[in-house]
Design an enzyme around this catalytic site. Structure first.
Site, mmCIF file in Angstrom:
data_model
loop_
_atom_site.group_PDB
_atom_site.id
_atom_site.type_symbol
_atom_site.label_atom_id
_atom_site.label_comp_id
_atom_site.label_asym_id
_atom_site.label_seq_id
_atom_site.Cartn_x
_atom_site.Cartn_y
_atom_site.Cartn_z
ATOM 1 C CE1 TYR A 30 -17.817 -87.641 56.784
ATOM 2 C CE2 TYR A 30 -16.052 -87.579 58.388
ATOM 3 C CZ TYR A 30 -16.489 -87.816 57.107
ATOM 4 O OH TYR A 30 -15.608 -88.234 56.145
ATOM 5 N N PRO A 31 -18.365 -84.086 61.971
ATOM 6 C CG PRO A 31 -18.812 -83.815 64.260
ATOM 7 C CD PRO A 31 -19.384 -84.392 62.997
ATOM 8 C CG MET A 32 -11.954 -85.841 61.359
ATOM 9 S SD MET A 32 -11.515 -86.197 59.643
ATOM 10 C CE MET A 32 -10.050 -87.152 59.983
ATOM 11 C CE LYS B 95 -6.417 -86.004 60.498
ATOM 12 N NZ LYS B 95 -5.692 -85.046 59.679
ATOM 13 C CG HIS C 27 -6.299 -87.116 53.186
ATOM 14 N ND1 HIS C 27 -7.358 -87.820 53.693
ATOM 15 C CD2 HIS C 27 -6.800 -85.913 52.778
ATOM 16 C CE1 HIS C 27 -8.449 -87.082 53.601
ATOM 17 N NE2 HIS C 27 -8.150 -85.926 53.054
ATOM 18 C CD GLN D 219 -11.310 -82.355 51.341
ATOM 19 O OE1 GLN D 219 -11.523 -82.975 52.356
ATOM 20 N NE2 GLN D 219 -10.104 -81.921 51.027
#
Ligand code: 76R
Length: 226
Positions: A121-123, A125, A148, A161
């Site tokens: 998925y794209p993300m 901030k 994180h 990841q």
């Protein structure tokens, strides 16, 4: 003319629908030609759900290789229904990582062994009036990213990841590609990390794709191409 990042490799995620024109031999030829390129590698995924049938992750220092792979797959009867363009990177908050880990971020060897569950998925901030990641101080952002990283460490061995940067290249700021041992490892990791301040206050997400990493032959069989 060469079009390569100075550091890292270009990454193209293609989400493809199988059409009645899909041609097994031509698809195989497209991958053989791509992988013949210097340092090019690909990951094939059988997707679940209506958004697409097959995901292809192509990685190459040379963007032309990625363009050719896309052209060849389109000509072989696969229809691109979505895509994502990004470049491998080392996060600016990951300065302290050992050199080997940095090289693995920039020049990953994919797919990782034993982790067939896959999602992308794209993300970005958030840049809201109140919660704006880009106006927070570097120290504060670094602290949040350390939190994180610490919460991510619980998933070591279960999740890999791959964060690839896409600011200025595509609609979001990063592509998030996760490889997990089991599908619920992906779900647990994403759920747990939603409570990290960096995601809870600032995370914005695009469409999610989920599937199973497999060899090209298996993906083509399972998606009805052959
Ligand atoms: O690279 C490292 O392992 C160092 C620590 C680390 C960084 C710098 C780390 C660890 N991440 C980093 C950067 Mn991550 N990550 C995500 C998501 O769904 C969500 O809420 C967010 C999507 C997940 C699930 C995840 C998992 N991470 C980043 C960045 C770049 C930020 C920047 O540069 O500004 C993003 C967008 C991002 C998003 N992260 C980990 C994980 C996991 C499982 C780990 C631990 C990895 C390990 O220790 O092996």
């Amino acid at each position: 003319m060469i079009s390569s990042p100075k550091v890292g490799v270009s990454v193209l995620h293609l989400f493809l629908h199988v059409t009645p024109l899909a041609d097994t031999a031509a698809i195989k030829k497209a991958f053989a030609s791509f992988e013949g390129g210097d340092q090019a590698q690909s990951v094939t995924v059988a997707l679940l759900g209506h958004k697409a049938d097959i995901a292809v992750m192509g990685l190459s220092p040379n963007m032309w290789d990625l363009r050719k792979l896309q052209t060849d797959l389109q000509n072989a009867g696969l229809e691109v229904s979505d895509s994502y363009v990004s470049i491998t990177e080392i996060s600016e908050y990951a300065d302290g990582l050992p050199e080997k880990m940095k090289q693995d971020r920039l020049y990953p060897v994919l797919p990782p062994e034993g982790k067939a569950s896959w999602c992308f998925y794209p993300m970005s901030k958030r840049r809201g009036e109140k919660d704006n990641w880009f106006t927070a101080s570097f120290e504060k952002r670094k602290e949040m990213m350390h939190q994180h990283g610490a919460s991510g460490k619980q998933f070591r061995g279960r999740i890999i990841q791959l964060i690839t940067g896409s600011t200025g290249l595509d609609d979001f700021e990063w592509g998030v590609t996760l490889f997990g041992v089991h599908p619920d490892d992906l779900k647990d990791a994403v759920y747990t990390m939603r409570y990290d301040e960096a995601s809870a206050l600032y995370g914005e997400f695009g469409a999610f794709y989920t599937g199973i990493v497999a060899s090209l032959d298996e993906v083509l069989t399972q998606t009805g191409v052959t």
